[in-house]
Design a protein around this motif. Structure first.
Motif, short mmCIF file in Angstrom:
data_model
loop_
_atom_site.label_atom_id
_atom_site.label_comp_id
_atom_site.label_asym_id
_atom_site.label_seq_id
_atom_site.Cartn_x
_atom_site.Cartn_y
_atom_site.Cartn_z
N ALA A 157 0.82 -1.21 0.00
CA ALA A 157 0.00 0.00 0.00
C ALA A 157 0.86 1.26 0.00
O ALA A 157 0.52 2.26 -0.67
CB ALA A 157 -0.92 -0.01 1.22
N ARG A 158 1.95 1.26 0.74
CA ARG A 158 2.82 2.43 0.77
C ARG A 158 3.48 2.67 -0.58
O ARG A 158 3.65 3.81 -1.00
CB ARG A 158 3.87 2.29 1.88
CG ARG A 158 3.26 2.31 3.28
CD ARG A 158 4.30 2.26 4.38
NE ARG A 158 5.09 3.47 4.40
CZ ARG A 158 6.39 3.54 4.16
NH1 ARG A 158 7.06 2.42 3.86
NH2 ARG A 158 7.03 4.67 4.20
N ARG A 159 3.85 1.59 -1.29
CA ARG A 159 4.43 1.76 -2.61
C ARG A 159 3.42 2.33 -3.60
O ARG A 159 3.74 3.18 -4.43
CB ARG A 159 4.96 0.41 -3.14
CG ARG A 159 6.22 -0.09 -2.48
CD ARG A 159 6.88 -1.18 -3.29
NE ARG A 159 5.97 -2.28 -3.61
CZ ARG A 159 5.81 -3.35 -2.84
NH1 ARG A 159 6.50 -3.45 -1.70
NH2 ARG A 159 4.99 -4.32 -3.20
N ARG A 160 2.18 1.85 -3.50
CA ARG A 160 1.16 2.25 -4.45
C ARG A 160 0.41 3.52 -4.04
O ARG A 160 -0.33 4.10 -4.84
CB ARG A 160 0.14 1.12 -4.62
CG ARG A 160 0.70 -0.16 -5.23
CD ARG A 160 -0.40 -1.21 -5.27
NE ARG A 160 0.05 -2.45 -5.89
CZ ARG A 160 -0.68 -3.55 -5.97
NH1 ARG A 160 -1.91 -3.56 -5.48
NH2 ARG A 160 -0.20 -4.64 -6.54
N GLY A 161 0.54 3.89 -2.77
CA GLY A 161 -0.25 5.01 -2.27
C GLY A 161 -1.69 4.66 -1.99
O GLY A 161 -2.58 5.52 -1.99
N ASP A 162 -1.96 3.36 -1.74
CA ASP A 162 -3.32 2.91 -1.47
C ASP A 162 -3.81 3.43 -0.11
O ASP A 162 -3.03 3.57 0.84
CB ASP A 162 -3.39 1.38 -1.46
CG ASP A 162 -3.09 0.77 -2.82
OD1 ASP A 162 -3.16 1.52 -3.81
OD2 ASP A 162 -2.80 -0.45 -2.87
N ARG A 163 -5.10 3.66 -0.02
CA ARG A 163 -5.72 4.08 1.24
C ARG A 163 -5.92 2.86 2.14
O ARG A 163 -6.37 1.81 1.68
CB ARG A 163 -7.06 4.75 0.95
CG ARG A 163 -7.74 5.34 2.17
CD ARG A 163 -9.11 5.91 1.77
NE ARG A 163 -9.80 6.48 2.92
CZ ARG A 163 -9.75 7.75 3.25
NH1 ARG A 163 -9.05 8.60 2.51
NH2 ARG A 163 -10.42 8.20 4.31
N LEU A 164 -5.59 3.00 3.41
CA LEU A 164 -5.76 1.91 4.37
C LEU A 164 -7.13 2.00 5.05
O LEU A 164 -7.61 3.10 5.32
CB LEU A 164 -4.67 1.96 5.43
CG LEU A 164 -3.22 1.79 4.96
CD1 LEU A 164 -2.27 1.96 6.13
CD2 LEU A 164 -3.03 0.43 4.31
N PRO A 165 -7.76 0.88 5.35
CA PRO A 165 -9.03 0.91 6.09
C PRO A 165 -8.81 1.48 7.49
O PRO A 165 -7.68 1.51 8.00
CB PRO A 165 -9.46 -0.56 6.12
CG PRO A 165 -8.23 -1.35 5.86
CD PRO A 165 -7.35 -0.49 5.00
N PRO A 166 -9.86 1.96 8.14
CA PRO A 166 -9.70 2.77 9.37
C PRO A 166 -9.03 2.07 10.54
O PRO A 166 -8.37 2.73 11.34
CB PRO A 166 -11.14 3.16 9.72
CG PRO A 166 -12.02 2.24 8.94
CD PRO A 166 -11.27 1.90 7.71
N LEU A 167 -9.20 0.75 10.67
CA LEU A 167 -8.58 0.05 11.80
C LEU A 167 -7.41 -0.82 11.35
O LEU A 167 -7.00 -1.74 12.06
CB LEU A 167 -9.62 -0.84 12.52
CG LEU A 167 -10.83 -0.14 13.12
CD1 LEU A 167 -11.69 -1.14 13.90
CD2 LEU A 167 -10.42 1.02 14.02
N PHE A 168 -6.83 -0.53 10.22
CA PHE A 168 -5.81 -1.39 9.64
C PHE A 168 -4.69 -1.69 10.63
O PHE A 168 -4.02 -0.79 11.15
CB PHE A 168 -5.20 -0.72 8.41
CG PHE A 168 -4.11 -1.52 7.76
CD1 PHE A 168 -4.42 -2.56 6.89
CD2 PHE A 168 -2.77 -1.27 8.05
CE1 PHE A 168 -3.42 -3.32 6.31
CE2 PHE A 168 -1.76 -2.02 7.48
CZ PHE A 168 -2.09 -3.05 6.61
#
Length: 508
Positions: free
Chosen positions: A76-87
């Motif tokens: 996710a950090r490489r792609r810039g993906d949004r994380l769910p709220p309680l990830f």
């Protein structure tokens, strides 16, 4: 239990801090979970003398899920993906909140070995939001006491004072949060079972308006009840409340969309124009001087932020409130409890006492009389709050309860003039149940100090029906002014039971 508790650990961070650390690359879900499980091994101890906050710890499952979350985080950090709220956030769930394939015993020997066939709605939502359930917390039998002990799970103790209870019924949740063994936790509340342990453990607990957070049928139809969040900060509590909230197909009484508290609170700092009513005694509750002083400190914190704080008067009597709630329980909960335990092993003394008290009250008040008593109390609260935006009052009238107490013959308390008072029922030591009768009112419990016996003191911030934002705005102000209690600091000062351990009438 060792007196040397680690002073800087990832497990002590808030959910907001953990999330920020994930996004910045400072640490991973595996490191956070490793810290959390290490803290549990370090301080939870055994059921005889330790904190004993859990029915089970899901070490392998949580470790595996944290490893998967770490891999997902890197992607996710490489792609810039949004994380769910309680990830990747560790969440401890109350044992009564079912996990499919796990036990659902509620502390009852008659339920030993019972297995849940589906997740509770809030468990389902926590998992969907990326939370990792790493442990399950203790409660008294049937969640029917304001202390947390049972023959099945033993005694759960308060991290601040091992002679004291963390409260009940969500006592395991409060103890786990206070000692850094959980970041977030689930709780439930039919007469204060979220707010009482929050008050006694220096944590935050939220009782949402009835139906805002879905429950499990059939007792989700009980208008007093509600499931909800606990955490160590107001913002974390809002975060978990948002995840839990909204209509669920399995609960006909649930309503609304998912929560927006966390977003709505952003930018709200001033309390200018907010009018808060304060009632130390809610009528005639005998409130300990330490509790009264803490409530006044919370009021001053609100004034400093711009709120107008005014005295309000309520005509309530604690014995009438006790009669009202036990008549309700006698017509609904006690018959269910009798049916569940009939022909099985002996229940705890406090469970049998609860059923007897409820059945006796139901004999005195018909179902119609019970509904009328509810309506009177609701009308009196509405009248008292007519000219204010919220109400401030204590969580409990006493500074603590004994960890092993049954209180079968009532409780000795200290009134405002420091004179001893004997109350017929120990539930009269809490100022929480009126807001289960008036269960459309949201209530947030926040810390407001520590009593002389070393146990934290909590206050309640009561909103008008369905106004969830105002209690959280007020809670933030109190937290900013008075701070978040630190069990680690208290534990470093003295990990032994206090010489001023909580008094009790009966603890057999």
């Amino acid at each position: 239990m060792s007196t040397a508790v680690s002073t800087t650990s990832l497990c002590d961070l808030s959910a907001a801090q953990i999330r920020a650390g994930y996004l910045s690359g400072d640490f991973t879900p595996s490191e956070v979970m490793g810290s959390m499980l290490a803290r549990i091994r370090e301080v939870n101890g055994g059921r005889a003398t330790g904190i004993n906050a859990f029915t089970e710890v899901l070490d392998d499952e949580a470790t595996s899920q944290a490893a998967s979350a770490t891999e997902r985080l890197n992607t996710a950090r490489r792609r810039g993906d949004r994380l769910p709220p309680l990830f990747g956030i560790p969440v401890a769930t109350k044992e009564k909140h079912a996990l499919a394939g796990r036990t659902l015993e509620q502390g009852l020997a008659a339920h030993r070995g019972r297995i849940a066939d589906a997740d509770h709605p809030i468990v389902e939502r926590i998992r969907a939001a990326g939370g990792i359930i790493h442990a399950r917390t203790t409660s008294p039998e049937f969640s029917c006491a304001t202390v947390t002990h049972s023959p099945m799970w033993g005694i759960t103790r308060n991290p601040y004072n091992l002679a004291a209870s963390p409260g009940g019924s969500s006592g395991g949740a409060g103890a786990a949060l206070a000692a850094g063994m959980a970041t977030l936790a689930t709780a439930s509340d039919i007469a204060g079972s979220t707010r009482i342990p929050a008050g006694f453990t220096g944590t935050v607990g939220y009782k949402a308006p009835y139906g805002r957070i879905p429950g499990a049928p059939p007792l989700s139809a009980d208008t007093y009840r509600g499931d909800g969040p606990m955490a160590r900060t107001v913002d974390d509590t809002a975060l978990l409340a948002d995840v839990m909230s909204g209509h669920h197909h399995s609960d006909h009484f649930s309503w609304g969309s998912s929560g927006q508290l966390a977003d709505t609170l952003d930018g709200h700092t001033s309390l200018d124009g907010v009018r808060v009513g304060i009632s130390i005694t809610l009528g005639d509750f005998d409130v300990h001087p330490d509790v009264a002083s803490a409530t006044l400190r919370a009021a001053e914190a609100l004034r400093q932020r711009g709120a107008e704080v005014v005295d309000v008067t309520l005509p309530w009597r604690s014995d009438e409130i006790r009669e009202t709630i036990f008549a309700h329980f006698g017509h609904l909960l006690a018959p269910a409890m009798r049916a569940e335990t009939a022909g099985g092993p002996t229940v705890a003394a406090y469970t049998e006492q609860f059923m007897r008290d409820a059945e006796a009250a139901a004999q005195r008040l018909s179902h119609l009389d019970s509904v009328a008593a509810d309506a009177r109390l609701q009308a009196q609260l509405a009248s008292a709050m007519a000219d204010v935006d919220a109400l401030l009052c204590p969580v409990s009238a006493v500074t603590s309860l004994a960890a092993d107490g049954n209180y079968l013959d009532g409780i000795d308390v200290v009134g405002p003039d420091a004179a001893p008072v004997h109350l017929q029922h120990y539930w009269q030591a809490h100022l929480t149940s009126p807001f289960n009768v008036a269960n459309r009112c949201p209530v947030l419990a926040v810390p407001a100090g520590i009593a002389r016996d070393g146990v934290p003191i909590g206050v309640q911030l009561v909103g008008k029906p369905l106004d969830e934002v105002t209690p959280f705005r007020l809670g933030r102000a109190v937290e900013d002014a008075l701070g978040v209690p630190s069990w680690r600091e208290a534990h470093a000062r003295d990990s032994a039971p206090s010489e001023t351990a909580p008094r009790r009438v009966d603890a057999q």
